[in-house]
Design an enzyme around this catalytic site. Structure first.
Site, mmCIF file in Angstrom:
data_model
loop_
_atom_site.group_PDB
_atom_site.id
_atom_site.type_symbol
_atom_site.label_atom_id
_atom_site.label_comp_id
_atom_site.label_asym_id
_atom_site.label_seq_id
_atom_site.Cartn_x
_atom_site.Cartn_y
_atom_site.Cartn_z
ATOM 1 N N LYS A 176 -5.782 -57.962 60.697
ATOM 2 C CA LYS A 176 -5.049 -58.694 61.733
ATOM 3 C C LYS A 176 -5.520 -58.281 63.121
ATOM 4 O O LYS A 176 -5.447 -59.086 64.070
ATOM 5 C CB LYS A 176 -3.541 -58.468 61.594
ATOM 6 C CG LYS A 176 -2.983 -58.914 60.250
ATOM 7 C CD LYS A 176 -3.413 -60.321 59.916
ATOM 8 C CE LYS A 176 -3.296 -60.647 58.449
ATOM 9 N NZ LYS A 176 -3.922 -61.955 58.126
ATOM 10 N N ARG A 189 -16.057 -69.552 74.526
ATOM 11 C CA ARG A 189 -16.605 -70.902 74.351
ATOM 12 C C ARG A 189 -15.873 -71.946 75.205
ATOM 13 O O ARG A 189 -16.196 -73.122 75.171
ATOM 14 C CB ARG A 189 -16.531 -71.292 72.876
ATOM 15 C CG ARG A 189 -17.435 -70.443 71.987
ATOM 16 C CD ARG A 189 -17.137 -70.667 70.512
ATOM 17 N NE ARG A 189 -17.403 -72.043 70.103
ATOM 18 C CZ ARG A 189 -18.597 -72.500 69.738
ATOM 19 N NH1 ARG A 189 -19.642 -71.681 69.746
ATOM 20 N NH2 ARG A 189 -18.744 -73.760 69.358
ATOM 21 N N GLN A 194 -7.400 -74.844 72.427
ATOM 22 C CA GLN A 194 -7.073 -74.352 71.093
ATOM 23 C C GLN A 194 -6.235 -73.079 71.121
ATOM 24 O O GLN A 194 -5.778 -72.610 70.077
ATOM 25 C CB GLN A 194 -8.361 -74.111 70.308
ATOM 26 C CG GLN A 194 -9.132 -75.402 70.055
ATOM 27 C CD GLN A 194 -10.484 -75.162 69.418
ATOM 28 O OE1 GLN A 194 -10.919 -74.021 69.272
ATOM 29 N NE2 GLN A 194 -11.147 -76.229 69.018
ATOM 30 N N HIS A 202 1.239 -66.402 66.143
ATOM 31 C CA HIS A 202 0.842 -65.949 64.810
ATOM 32 C C HIS A 202 -0.025 -64.698 64.888
ATOM 33 O O HIS A 202 0.215 -63.715 64.173
ATOM 34 C CB HIS A 202 0.103 -67.078 64.096
ATOM 35 C CG HIS A 202 -0.322 -66.741 62.702
ATOM 36 N ND1 HIS A 202 0.566 -66.357 61.726
ATOM 37 C CD2 HIS A 202 -1.552 -66.726 62.113
ATOM 38 C CE1 HIS A 202 -0.082 -66.124 60.604
ATOM 39 N NE2 HIS A 202 -1.368 -66.331 60.811
ATOM 40 N N TYR A 239 -14.865 -71.983 55.711
ATOM 41 C CA TYR A 239 -14.961 -73.281 56.390
ATOM 42 C C TYR A 239 -15.422 -73.098 57.830
ATOM 43 O O TYR A 239 -16.315 -73.801 58.312
ATOM 44 C CB TYR A 239 -13.606 -73.972 56.332
ATOM 45 C CG TYR A 239 -13.564 -75.295 57.051
ATOM 46 C CD1 TYR A 239 -13.921 -76.470 56.394
ATOM 47 C CD2 TYR A 239 -13.157 -75.372 58.380
ATOM 48 C CE1 TYR A 239 -13.883 -77.696 57.056
ATOM 49 C CE2 TYR A 239 -13.110 -76.584 59.043
ATOM 50 C CZ TYR A 239 -13.473 -77.738 58.377
ATOM 51 O OH TYR A 239 -13.435 -78.940 59.037
ATOM 52 N N LYS A 255 -10.717 -79.818 55.877
ATOM 53 C CA LYS A 255 -9.894 -79.080 56.849
ATOM 54 C C LYS A 255 -8.407 -79.409 56.705
ATOM 55 O O LYS A 255 -7.557 -78.540 56.833
ATOM 56 C CB LYS A 255 -10.366 -79.372 58.272
ATOM 57 C CG LYS A 255 -10.240 -80.826 58.706
ATOM 58 C CD LYS A 255 -10.646 -80.983 60.156
ATOM 59 C CE LYS A 255 -10.426 -82.423 60.610
ATOM 60 N NZ LYS A 255 -10.750 -82.596 62.025
ATOM 61 N N THR A 259 -4.806 -76.706 55.959
ATOM 62 C CA THR A 259 -3.497 -76.673 56.601
ATOM 63 C C THR A 259 -2.387 -76.892 55.582
ATOM 64 O O THR A 259 -1.339 -76.241 55.626
ATOM 65 C CB THR A 259 -3.411 -77.742 57.701
ATOM 66 O OG1 THR A 259 -4.544 -77.612 58.577
ATOM 67 C CG2 THR A 259 -2.138 -77.583 58.514
#
Length: 355
Positions: A176, A189, A194, A202, A239, A255, A259
């Site tokens: 974590k 980036r 995002q 989380h 992925y 993808k 989820t």
């Protein structure tokens, strides 16, 4: 003595230890504050598990707390620093990073290794902290060999199999901390859209929660959620690694199902945790109630993300989804909507990356 009386005594101990008059005129010191936390934790959570005493990062909460604060500061300051700078591609390191986390997640789920978290020169079956001879580490096999009960499993009922689970779950806790890099890659980036409430909540919460889990309930009923999450992370980070390679992106179609797998993971964890409440054993009930509440919060956030990502119609939104990339990949599996507005304001037009 009642539970609340013990909590009040713990708080009094914290206040007393942090009072300058009780520190010999030396003022506040981090080690004094850290020591003052122990009676509070004991009053609130009970006696700590001595099997992890001396393990890296587990003796004191302060390092984990500081890492979390640094993470949040980088989330806040990082986009400001990158505001007038060109984004980094990071393609090569993303492939290595995602491959490493895929293999680590696979190891935690089922594979056996002969070394524990120590230097490569450690003896292959020697615990680096206790210097005891230990067998290989497994999560699924440890549960199987210990004949763990699905409905409820105590923390001291499976002998050596419990130690196998504890050693693997230490890696789960440490992973974590590694996963903070997900957010740092977004910043480098300039994928600030995002860095969402779900994403930060989380990542920041899991490291802290698992420090407490490892110190109080490092095996037993704690195994189930970590096992499912490790399996999901095998799929997820593999992925991400593949989608770090531009030529692979047209062939990646699953993808949405990652989820869905995450949501299924949360529901199954609630069901299994509820079994421990309905058919209790020696595992502390307070931890079970907390886990159910935490899973509900994740279900709410991930469901909101799923609805916004996959159930909204419109050609423009579908086009945007083809362009979004998470940690070098298509942004989908780890929840990246409802972003922080202050990060959006820092996004400036930039030259396209050549990746």
């Amino acid at each position: 003595m009642s539970y609340f009386q013990r909590v009040i005594e713990g708080l009094d101990a914290v206040a007393h230890a942090c009072n300058p008059s009780t520190l010999g005129g030396q003022g506040f010191k981090m080690e004094n504050f850290d020591a003052s936390l122990s009676p509070y934790f004991k009053a609130l959570l009970g006696t700590r598990d001595t099997r992890v005493k001396g393990w890296f990062l587990l003796d004191n909460y302060i390092p984990t707390f500081i890492c979390s604060i640094i993470y949040l500061l980088i989330v806040w300051l990082g986009p400001k620093y990158m505001k007038n700078r060109q984004p980094f591609s990071c393609r090569g390191i993303l492939v290595v990073y995602n491959l490493g986390l895929t293999l680590l997640s696979l190891y935690m789920f089922c594979e056996s290794t002969k070394k524990h978290p120590c230097l490569p020169t450690c003896a292959s079956h020697t615990d680096p902290w206790t210097q005891q001879q230990l067998p290989g580490n497994r999560l699924v096999t440890g549960v199987w060999e210990g004949r763990y009960n699905f409905f409820c499993q105590g923390t001291r009922s499976a002998g050596e199999s419990d130690m196998k689970i504890i050693r693997v779950l230490w890696w789960y806790y440490f992973s974590k901390l590694i996963e903070f890099m997900d957010t740092f890659f977004f910043i480098l980036r300039k994928n600030n859209h995002q860095i969402t409430v779900l994403h930060v909540y989380h990542h920041a919460s899991m490291l802290n929660i698992w420090w407490f889990v490892m110190n109080w309930v490092p095996c037993g009923h704690s195994y189930f959620g970590a096992t499912l999450n490790s399996f999901i992370h095998v799929l997820m980070y593999s992925y991400y690694g593949l989608s770090s390679v531009p030529s692979m992106r047209p062939y990646l179609w699953w993808k949405k199902y990652i989820t869905q797998g995450q949501l299924l993971q949360f529901v199954l964890t609630i069901i299994q945790t509820s079994c421990g409440v309905i058919w209790p054993c020696t595992f502390p009930l307070g931890w079970l109630y907390f886990q159910i509440g935490y899973m509900i919060s994740l279900i709410a956030l991930f469901t909101n993300f799923y609805i916004q990502t996959y159930n909204r119609k419109g050609a423009s939104r579908r086009k945007d989804h083809l362009k979004d990339h998470q940690n070098g990949s298509v942004a989908a599996a780890n929840g990246h909507t409802n972003n922080f507005s202050f990060l959006q304001n820092n996004v400036k037009p930039r030259k396209p990356r050549k990746d």
